[in-house]
Design an enzyme around this catalytic site. Structure first.
Site, PDB file in Angstrom:
ATOM      1  N   HIS A 115      18.947 -21.783 -66.679  1.00  0.00           N
ATOM      2  CA  HIS A 115      18.487 -23.093 -66.204  1.00  0.00           C
ATOM      3  C   HIS A 115      19.606 -23.694 -65.345  1.00  0.00           C
ATOM      4  CE1 HIS A 115      16.131 -26.678 -66.035  1.00  0.00           C
ATOM      5  NE2 HIS A 115      17.024 -27.406 -66.656  1.00  0.00           N
TER       6      HIS A 115
ATOM      7  N   CYS B 113      11.077 -30.447 -66.319  1.00  0.00           N
ATOM      8  CA  CYS B 113      11.660 -29.332 -65.569  1.00  0.00           C
ATOM      9  C   CYS B 113      11.284 -27.958 -66.106  1.00  0.00           C
ATOM     10  CB  CYS B 113      13.171 -29.499 -65.486  1.00  0.00           C
ATOM     11  SG  CYS B 113      13.574 -31.098 -64.756  1.00  0.00           S
TER      12      CYS B 113
ATOM     13  N   HIS C  59      17.810 -28.060 -57.722  1.00  0.00           N
ATOM     14  CA  HIS C  59      16.942 -28.085 -58.900  1.00  0.00           C
ATOM     15  C   HIS C  59      15.578 -28.610 -58.466  1.00  0.00           C
ATOM     16  CE1 HIS C  59      15.173 -28.437 -62.668  1.00  0.00           C
ATOM     17  NE2 HIS C  59      15.966 -29.281 -63.294  1.00  0.00           N
TER      18      HIS C  59
END
Lengths: 342, 401
Positions: free
Chosen positions: B295, B162, B330
């Site tokens: 994040h 990620c 996400h």
């Protein structure tokens, strides 16, 4: 800036890496598809057996090669870890994908998913070493190993790092071999003598690179570059050699990425070096996306030992062994060059 | 002295809009793109909402003027959309005029097509259409996008879960600083796939509702898809073309948490290291940061770990912060690129975009995210965090020019 290779390790299909004397044993999938398989070390001597249990073969090979490389360089903690992989932990990807289809997305085990990400090995090495430094992974076709090394070079210059662990790994699995043959990338042809062939391969090779010269180093990477094949071979070589103040006549050996005796993709390069030895490596490791890491490992070993194994020669022209130029077409569009010297 | 790195163009596609203008409007109006999937046919499609781009593959191909028969993974199509917009936004007419590199990130690559291939292949190894498996490796989308924009320069593909596209932006900036490129297009793309939905589902970190980053009741993330790319240029390159930059990439930091393969350390040490390296690299102080695009996935573990790291690095004087994943989902390997674009939009438009769905303060923290749009804020420096599996953590700092 020159890079010095302080430690190396390669887990490859070839036996006795110090002086390879014969091509690897050829294995078969479905009794017809030829390929090479790595000769693996006894992992429990390198990695904690409790951790080994869940690791895929790519993880074992990559992590073991990294740890053995650090040991070889006498480094406990690298400043950064950078890996490259063509297809990553393909066994885990294959396992998770197969199960999710067969089980219709129910009752899946997370482990293969977790381990399928391309950065699994760089982060597992960091985890084992508790290394909080820079950590990254380059993936896919193309010059991913060369880019990892370029990243290491930039890091050493930007952040004054001393020891960067750089490596590449790719494992071969049965389904992938079936697909590669179906795609026509390899041919089942019994007429071809086995040591002339072009076979799928695999391997893990790691290096500790440093900006510091030392007598114990393997070799130095004087320069390396990834160039676009739109430019002619002649110009690519002449520009690269001029930049490095060396003439064609002073290149002792070139190592090229031909994948069989019938491969003519490199004649435009080999023709430029009438007096140099011509070496090859893919008959010793097979064809895979990060095979150039094996080539680098083999070449620096030759320079360190002042000797080139007979099996690596396509053409022998001189007995000098002070430098090797690796020329490897990593894709149709890109060629990678490494100038190494002892 | 090292060269500065300026940003001259941005491009984005996500569940909240197919281009920069649409995304900006959605962010300002606090719209979420998270909803049950229309295009991805998972058995969980009516259980787990996702941040899906509201276009089919064929609609994307039409917009990109590609033939319906062309074999491109959805990741590639999304990447092409955002890269084309970034190039247009940067007013580049000849892509090969300067030494231009393309650094792209992805985690799933062509997994959507591999899934189609495997359905036949696992039943019979001689079956399955090969055209569907040729897009599998992560480098494939990079090559296809580079071909689409007719780029001859250097290309590379990064895959660090990620944090992938934050790393591609960082590496792009370093290529410019080292004089190895004049101009770099960097970012990342990831499409929704059964592989990732099921992967995150087995880890039990998918929320069945809208994700609630930094909320006491948060219980997981929503997966999204999309692409975000920026064009970075050296000072000399900008001067030659007479363009004005829209922002500067002032700093970056990459560190490894080295704690666990999927979990973040309880004290957020890796996050702290990445942020502090970025702030040090930018040669500024923590109190110069005006906004943090966190994040903030909405998992119990990430938000606690990241929250503690924020409190630590800002010495309990934490600036505005929000997780725009509450709107986009996400987007995995694309998130660093998407959030880079959003960070630059915040600077350009003087707006702090909110964290949606925040209601309840986390017990362990003293801080809470900005939950309403705040306009007319002078934003000089934005810190953007991207943390990945394996503890691959990267922070970027975007600054006003």
């Amino acid at each position: 800036m020159e890079l010095y290779i302080k430690g190396i390790n390669s887990i490859s299909p070839s036996e006795n890496f110090d002086n390879i004397s014969h091509i690897p044993e050829i294995k078969l999938v479905d009794e017809i598809y030829k390929h090479y398989v790595c000769i693996e070390p006894i992992y429990k001597e390198i990695i904690n057996p409790l951790l080994l249990r869940r690791m895929s073969r790519a993880m074992k090979m990559g992590i073991a090669s990294a740890l053995l490389c650090l040991k070889d360089a006498k480094i406990e903690m690298p400043d950064a870890i950078i890996t490259a992989t063509g297809l990553g932990c393909i066994e885990d990807s294959d396992k998770f994908l197969t199960l999710l289809i067969e089980n219709e997305e129910k009752m899946l085990n997370p482990t293969p998913f977790i381990q399928s990400t391309h950065n699994t090995i760089s982060s597992q090495i960091a985890l084992l070493l508790k290394c909080h430094g820079y950590n990254s992974t380059y993936a896919g076709r193309g010059a991913c190993f060369e880019t990892a090394l370029l990243d290491a070079k930039m890091l050493i210059s930007d952040d004054d790092l001393q020891n960067v662990l750089v490596g590449a790994y790719d494992e071969l699995i049965a389904n992938q071999i079936r697909i590669l043959y179906r795609l026509g990338l390899f041919k089942n042809n019994n007429k071809i003598n086995d040591n002339q062939g072009n076979l799928p391969g695999e391997g893990a090779s790691f290096f500790v690179v440093s900006p510091n010269p030392s007598e114990t180093n393997y070799a130095k990477i004087s320069d390396f570059e990834i160039v676009n094949n739109l430019i002619s071979a002649k110009k690519i070589i002449s520009d690269f050699l001029v930049k490095n103040s060396i003439t064609i006549g002073n290149i002792n050996s070139i190592m090229v990425g031909i994948n069989s005796c019938f491969d003519t993709h490199y004649t435009e390069y080999t023709d430029l070096f009438p007096n140099s030895n011509i070496l090859w490596f893919k008959h010793l490791c097979g064809e895979y996306m990060t095979s150039s890491a094996f080539a680098l490992c083999l070449a620096v070993k030759c320079l360190k030992n002042y000797s080139i194994p007979e099996i690596a020669f396509i053409r022998k022209n001189n007995n000098k062994n002070n430098n090797i130029l690796i020329i490897n077409k990593v894709t149709n569009e890109q060629t990678a060059l490494f100038l190494l010297s002892n | 002295m090292k060269k500065k790195v300026f940003i001259s163009g941005i491009g984005i596609i996500s569940s909240i809009g197919n281009n920069v203008i649409e995304v900006l409007n959605s962010l300002i109006h606090e719209n979420s793109g998270i909803i049950y999937s229309e295009h991805l046919h998972s058995v969980y499609k009516n259980e787990m909402p996702v941040g899906e781009v509201k276009l089919t593959d064929n609609e994307l191909k039409d917009l990109l003027k590609l033939s319906d028969k062309s074999q491109n993974s959805r990741t590639t199509l999304l990447g092409m959309m955002a890269v084309s917009e970034a190039i247009k936004n940067s007013e580049i007419s000849d892509i090969n005029k300067f030494n231009t590199a393309f650094i792209s990130a992805t985690t799933v690559g062509g997994m959507d097509k591999s899934e189609i291939f495997y359905r036949e292949f696992i039943k019979n190894k001689t079956k399955g259409k090969l055209k569907y498996i040729c897009t599998h490796d992560c480098g494939e989308s990079t090559k296809k996008i580079a071909d689409k924009i007719k780029l001859n320069g250097f290309t590379a593909t990064i895959s660090t879960a990620c944090s992938s596209s934050a790393n591609s932006i960082m590496v792009g900036a370093r290529l410019i600083k080292n004089g190895l490129a004049d101009r770099v297009i960097a970012g990342g793309a990831d499409a929704l796939s059964l592989f990732t939905i099921n992967g995150f589902n087995t880890l039990m970190i998918l929320s069945h509702k809208h994700c609630r980053p930094f909320d006491e009741t948060r219980n997981g993330l929503n997966i999204g898809e999309g692409a975000g790319y920026i064009v970075m240029e050296s000072d000399e390159c900008l001067k030659k073309s007479g363009k004005l930059p829209i922002a500067e990439l002032k700093g970056y930091g990459n560190a490894c948490d080295a704690y666990h393969q999927t979990a973040s350390s309880p004290d957020g040490y890796g996050a702290y290291l990445a942020m502090s390296k970025a702030i040090g690299n930018a040669n500024i102080m923590p109190n110069n940061i005006d906004y943090v695009n966190v994040h903030g996935t909405g998992t119990p573990n990430n938000d606690l770990s990241e929250g503690l790291a924020l409190q630590n690095i800002f010495n309990n004087n934490v600036p505005y912060f929000s997780s725009t994943k509450s709107a986009t989902g996400h987007t995995l390997g694309a998130s660093g690129g998407i959030e880079a674009v959003i960070s630059i939009l915040a600077i350009q438009n003087k707006i702090i975009f909110p964290s949606l769905n925040f209601n309840q303060q986390m017990k362990e923290l003293t801080i809470c995210p900005t939950s309403k749009t705040i306009k007319n804020v002078e934003i000089k420096n934005v810190l953007s965090n991207s943390f990945g599996f394996g503890g691959n953590n990267t922070s970027l700092i975007f600054s006003a020019v």
